[in-house]
Write a protein that holds these residues in place. Structure first.
Motif, short mmCIF file in Angstrom:
data_model
loop_
_atom_site.label_atom_id
_atom_site.label_comp_id
_atom_site.label_asym_id
_atom_site.label_seq_id
_atom_site.Cartn_x
_atom_site.Cartn_y
_atom_site.Cartn_z
N LEU A 77 0.80 -1.23 0.00
CA LEU A 77 0.00 0.00 0.00
C LEU A 77 0.84 1.28 0.00
O LEU A 77 0.34 2.34 -0.34
N LYS A 114 -5.22 -1.01 -8.87
CA LYS A 114 -6.41 -1.85 -9.04
C LYS A 114 -6.17 -2.84 -10.18
O LYS A 114 -6.65 -3.97 -10.14
N ASP A 122 -9.56 -6.27 0.21
CA ASP A 122 -9.36 -5.28 -0.84
C ASP A 122 -8.32 -5.78 -1.83
O ASP A 122 -7.24 -6.20 -1.44
N LYS A 142 -5.70 -5.75 -5.14
CA LYS A 142 -4.80 -5.00 -6.03
C LYS A 142 -4.26 -5.98 -7.07
O LYS A 142 -4.50 -7.20 -6.97
N ASN A 157 -4.09 -9.29 -2.46
CA ASN A 157 -5.19 -8.77 -1.63
C ASN A 157 -4.75 -8.67 -0.17
O ASN A 157 -4.07 -9.57 0.32
N TYR A 158 -5.17 -7.59 0.51
CA TYR A 158 -4.95 -7.58 1.97
C TYR A 158 -6.33 -7.79 2.61
O TYR A 158 -7.34 -7.29 2.14
N ALA A 169 -8.56 -7.19 5.54
CA ALA A 169 -8.82 -6.43 6.78
C ALA A 169 -9.62 -7.27 7.79
O ALA A 169 -9.34 -7.24 8.99
N THR A 208 -6.33 -2.02 9.21
CA THR A 208 -6.42 -1.61 7.80
C THR A 208 -7.84 -1.25 7.35
O THR A 208 -8.10 -1.18 6.15
N GLN A 241 -7.90 1.31 4.76
CA GLN A 241 -6.77 1.18 3.86
C GLN A 241 -5.63 2.04 4.43
O GLN A 241 -5.72 2.53 5.56
N ARG A 264 -3.61 5.89 -0.95
CA ARG A 264 -5.04 5.71 -1.25
C ARG A 264 -5.86 5.55 0.01
O ARG A 264 -7.00 5.06 -0.05
N ILE A 265 -5.34 5.99 1.15
CA ILE A 265 -6.11 5.87 2.39
C ILE A 265 -7.46 6.57 2.23
O ILE A 265 -7.58 7.54 1.47
N CYS A 266 -8.47 6.04 2.92
CA CYS A 266 -9.83 6.59 2.80
C CYS A 266 -9.84 8.10 2.99
O CYS A 266 -9.26 8.62 3.95
#
Ligand code: HEM
Length: 535
Positions: free
Chosen positions: A120, A129, A409, A411, A432-433, A435, A472, A475, A479-481
């Protein structure tokens, strides 16, 4: 040996297929029915594909190519679809990072905070993405911020970041949240007086949708009052589309179904029509408002900012692009906060002691009297009062640790790479991570990882944040929310209004809540509660 093995199998497959075709064609000429021939060919085609996949799978399983351990074929996701995030959790307990094998690539899943930081932040440019996710999401999300990388992402992020950082937006959104909190408290009050059951998830969904429309687009929607059938249809189409698009991750035939317009893909097409009508109507209304200068807040909402941009650059900022941008903000603003509040109230019913502690904190922070009205109480929810509510903040965060609104999420790796744990990732692999799984790992949170314990976030009664690569839910990295602060403020205002006036109990204590598998962690069949007046 490893290279020869698959080639031999492919050759055998081709030979097998050729012989089959030969016999079927011969059968055809001697009079076997056409249907039988087609069924036969299809059967052997499927068997050929399955044999090919088996070879790839066995090769990945036994080869020592310095890659993450194989936890199974991708079809396991299909088998466990209804409890997908728990299945991923059970695998993460065995391996902090693992792979699922698809016919074309590997999908890497990680719960390791060091890998998460790398994906990230450190090597952000390699993990976008990607085409795979964008293609899957495009019909619904279009070119909105959730589905794009590169220039388009940069552009939307920049404009929206600016909007989110303004004090005007902050003050205006707080006013909207307070108004909606008072409305919600009045609705619940009627149910409490008449001893009616309520579906709190449904009420939160309506309330957060009203808020995002007012704050993000400057438009009054009033779904909470239930007056608008158009928006109710939109909400249903929107939720169903979310589920269907997520299903594509496990349905290898979705493109064929879309082409033939059958099954869930046909439903999706219909739902997207409803969504598009709704959003294009919104854009049209907004344009009229801006043209007639009836807009009371001028430039301050997010949609107005994008519309002004589109006037400068109509070729690139088409109506379709504006539709995508707006829809992604609705997705971001509605489900995430509503789902979190739903799981939060579920946790409070399971832990009545925590519920009481928060109600007490709200009472002390607002210094409100018993005979206060819902509107008067909402006005007491000032920034200063909200800041004193550390325990509430901790309990919401604890909810997000166990029930993150975006449970996993995805990637895509742009190039071959090596993660910090020393294992290789190949170009085109999904990365993918998780959460949801991360929140439940004892190797991250200690032996009590599965327990709901808001105290773990407090140091001498003051909230202490954790690394965003370990927690997380929002995120992390570039690209954090963008709406994190906005979301906490909204959730604190809605939760404190309800907890000041009411005590909540589950309708059925014996039933464990579960989720509906989709992009966001939606509680399956809603949250059914009884509310009791405290005052
Ligand atoms: C509890 C509430 C929320 C949670 C847990 C949450 C979580 C997240 C997560 C995990 C992402 C990354 C998604 C991805 O890239 O696939 C994200 C992105 C984003 N969120 Fe939130 N969110 C919340 C509320 C909100 C709200 C209320 C807004 C706006 C009103 C918002 C706006 C955004 C935007 C614009 C992005 C895209 C950021 C980017 O790609 O650069 N979020 N959020």
């Amino acid at each position: 040996m490893m290279e020869i093995l698959p080639k031999t199998f492919y050759m055998m497959g081709i030979l097998f297929f050729a012989c089959t075709a030969f016999f079927l064609l011969t059968g055809f000429f001697v009079g076997v029915s056409f249907i039988l021939v087609v069924v036969g060919v299809l059967t052997f085609f499927v068997i050929g594909l399955a044999a090919g996949f088996l070879v790839i799978y066995i090769r990945e399983l036994i080869s020592n190519n310095n890659r993450h351990p194989v936890a199974g074929p991708v079809f396991n996701l299909l088998i466990h679809f209804n409890r997908l995030f728990d299945y991923q959790t059970s695998l993460a307990q065995k391996y902090s990072t693992y792979r699922l094998i698809t016919p074309f690539k590997s999908d890497v899943y990680t719960a390791d905070p060091v890998n998460v930081e790398y994906i990230l932040k450190t090597k952000f440019s390699n993990y976008g993405k990607g085409k795979f996710n964008s293609n899957l999401m495009r019909d619904l999300f279009g070119d909105g911020i959730f589905a794009v990388d590169g220039e388009k992402w940069h552009h939307q992020r920049k404009l929206a970041s600016y909007e989110f950082s303004t004090k005007v937006l902050r003050d205006f959104s707080s006013t909207v949240f307070r108004t909606n909190a008072a409305k919600l408290a009045s609705d619940v009050s009627i149910a409490a007086t008449t001893k009616q059951m309520i579906d709190l998830q449904d009420l939160f969904m309506k309330s957060t949708l009203d808020s995002i429309f007012k704050v993000g687009f400057g438009v009054e929607l009033n779904t909470l009052s239930g007056s608008d059938e158009f928006s109710t249809r939109f909400m249903k189409a929107f939720d169903d589309s979310n589920v269907i698009v997520y299903w594509r991750y496990v349905d290898l035939l979705w493109k064929i179904k879309r082409f033939l317009n059958i099954g869930l893909e046909a439903d999706l097409k219909q739902n997207i029509k409803v969504i598009d009508n709704f959003v294009y109507e919104l854009i049209q209304q907004k344009r009229e408002q801006m043209k007639n200068r009836k807009l009371d807040r001028g430039k301050e909402d997010i949609l107005s900012r994008f519309l002004m941009e589109s006037a400068k650059d109509p070729e690139n900022m088409t109506d379709k692009y504006l539709r995508d941008i707006s829809l992604n903000f609705i997705i971001a603003g509605k489900d995430t906060s509503a789902n979190t509040l739903t799981w939060f109230f579920y946790m409070l019913c399971r832990h009545p002691f925590v519920q009481e502690k928060i109600a007490q904190e709200v009472r002390e922070a607002t210094e409100a009297e018993d005979n206060i009205s819902a509107d008067e109480f909402a006005n007491k929810l000032t920034e200063a009062a909200l800041e004193k509510m550390w325990y509430l903040h901790a309990a919401l965060t604890e909810t997000l640790r166990l029930y993150p609104a975006v449970p996993v999420d995805g990637k895509n790796s742009e190039e071959d790479d090596i993660l910090p744990d020393g294992f290789k990732v190949k170009k085109g692999d999904g990365v993918n991570y998780m959460a949801y799984a991360m929140g439940r790992m004892t190797y991250i949170w200690g032996e009590d990882a599965a327990d709901f314990r808001p105290e773990r976030w407090l140091d001498n009664g003051i909230f202490r944040a954790e690394s965003s690569f370990k927690f997380t839910a929002f995120q992390a990295g570039p690209r954090i929310c963008l709406g994190k602060e906005f979301a906490y403020r909204q959730m604190k205002i809605l939760a404190s209004s309800l907890l000041f006036f009411f005590k909540f109990k589950l309708v059925d204590e014996s039933k464990e809540a579960t989720y509906r598998t989709m992009f966001t962690l939606h509680m399956d069949k809603g949250l059914h509660l009884y509310a009791f007046s405290r005052l």
